[in-house]
Scaffold this active site. Structure first.
Site, short mmCIF file in Angstrom:
data_model
loop_
_atom_site.label_atom_id
_atom_site.label_comp_id
_atom_site.label_asym_id
_atom_site.label_seq_id
_atom_site.Cartn_x
_atom_site.Cartn_y
_atom_site.Cartn_z
N ASP A 113 -1.35 -2.13 7.72
CA ASP A 113 -0.78 -3.42 8.00
C ASP A 113 -0.27 -3.91 8.82
OD1 ASP A 113 1.40 -4.11 4.86
OD2 ASP A 113 2.02 -4.38 7.03
N ILE A 114 -0.03 -4.94 9.00
CA ILE A 114 0.67 -5.32 10.05
C ILE A 114 2.27 -4.78 10.94
CG2 ILE A 114 1.93 -7.81 9.35
CD1 ILE A 114 0.71 -8.80 11.93
N ASN B 100 2.67 -4.00 -4.96
CA ASN B 100 3.79 -3.94 -6.53
C ASN B 100 3.24 -5.64 -6.64
OD1 ASN B 100 5.12 -2.63 -4.37
ND2 ASN B 100 4.94 -4.20 -2.26
N GLY C 226 8.31 -6.87 -4.79
CA GLY C 226 8.05 -6.85 -3.21
C GLY C 226 7.19 -7.99 -3.12
N GLN C 227 5.94 -8.52 -4.06
CA GLN C 227 5.00 -8.75 -4.30
C GLN C 227 4.92 -10.35 -3.14
OE1 GLN C 227 2.07 -9.80 -6.84
NE2 GLN C 227 -0.06 -9.49 -5.95
N SER C 228 4.52 -10.05 -1.60
CA SER C 228 4.36 -11.36 -0.74
C SER C 228 2.90 -11.79 -0.93
CB SER C 228 5.30 -11.50 0.60
OG SER C 228 4.13 -10.25 1.05
N HIS D 15 -3.59 -5.61 -3.21
CA HIS D 15 -3.08 -4.88 -1.95
C HIS D 15 -2.65 -3.56 -2.25
CE1 HIS D 15 -0.15 -7.63 -1.77
NE2 HIS D 15 0.25 -6.71 -1.41
N HIS E 268 -1.24 -0.60 -1.09
CA HIS E 268 -0.24 -0.09 0.26
C HIS E 268 -1.45 1.50 -0.76
CE1 HIS E 268 2.34 -3.72 1.16
NE2 HIS E 268 2.11 -3.27 -0.67
P1 AMP Z 1 3.50 -7.26 -0.27
O1 AMP Z 1 4.83 -7.67 0.71
O2 AMP Z 1 3.75 -5.55 -1.18
O3 AMP Z 1 3.13 -8.42 -1.16
O4 AMP Z 1 2.59 -6.57 0.96
C1 AMP Z 1 1.85 -7.20 1.72
C2 AMP Z 1 1.78 -6.87 2.76
O5 AMP Z 1 0.77 -7.18 3.93
C3 AMP Z 1 3.44 -6.65 3.86
O6 AMP Z 1 3.40 -5.24 3.95
C4 AMP Z 1 3.13 -7.17 5.07
O7 AMP Z 1 3.44 -6.53 6.42
C5 AMP Z 1 0.89 -7.10 5.07
N1 AMP Z 1 1.08 -8.22 6.24
C6 AMP Z 1 1.23 -9.89 6.33
N2 AMP Z 1 0.37 -10.06 7.05
C7 AMP Z 1 -0.32 -9.56 7.50
C8 AMP Z 1 -1.66 -9.10 7.94
N3 AMP Z 1 -2.06 -10.71 8.95
N4 AMP Z 1 -2.32 -8.54 8.28
C9 AMP Z 1 -2.04 -6.81 8.18
N5 AMP Z 1 -0.79 -6.74 7.00
C10 AMP Z 1 -0.43 -8.27 7.14
#
Ligand code: AMP
Ligand code: ZN
Length: 119
Positions: free
Chosen positions: A30-31, A92, A98-100, A105, A107
């Site tokens: 994760d970034i 999520n 919190g799914q963005s 995916h 975690h």
């Molecule tokens: P969620 O908010 O549960 O959908 O998780 C999305 C995750 O993707 C977050 O923890 C972000 O930090 C991660 N994320 C977003 N862009 C990147 C990226 N380019 N490389 C790795 N992780 C990312």
């Protein structure tokens, strides 16, 4: 899914710090890590949620979970020596949780004490 970040990472169009890959699963750091180990484990194919994947391809959902455990072992969170640091595997689902990114995916979190209940 041309606008999907994780599809673009699978395609190699966006860099990823990959820690494990199979023919159908990708795992990368994760970034914005929330723990010493914070890895995202995804199916290469686009599915929005775990429930959607369970319906479309339950075998692939099992492969994702197995890959997560493989990464946990690589990270020292699952061991054969009796110590079991353990890990948390969460997904999520929906914006309220919190799914963005709309590509399933999990975690994989570990390497520190993990409180319960989560926030
Ligand atoms: P969620 O908010 O549960 O959908 O998780 C999305 C995750 O993707 C977050 O923890 C972000 O930090 C991660 N994320 C977003 N862009 C990147 C990226 N380019 N490389 C790795 N992780 C990312
Ligand atoms: Zn996608």
């Amino acid at each position: 899914m041309p606008d999907c970040l994780f599809c673009r990472m699978v395609a190699g169009e966006v860099p990823a710090d990959v820690v494990h890959r199979t023919d159908r699963v990708l795992a990368f750091r994760d970034i914005n890590p929330q723990a010493p180990t914070h890895v995202l484990v995804i199916p290469r194919d686009h599915h929005p949620t775990a429930a959607a994947l369970a319906t479309a391809d339950p075998g692939l959902l099992a492969e994702v979970v197995t890959a997560a455990n493989t990464v946990a072992r690589q990270e020292g969170l699952v061991t054969d020596d009796g110590t079991q640091p353990g890990y948390r595997l969460v997904t999520n689902t929906g914006p309220g949780a919190g799914q963005s990114v709309d590509h399933l995916h999990f975690h994989l979190l570990g390497g520190r004490g993990l409180g319960w209940p989560p926030g």
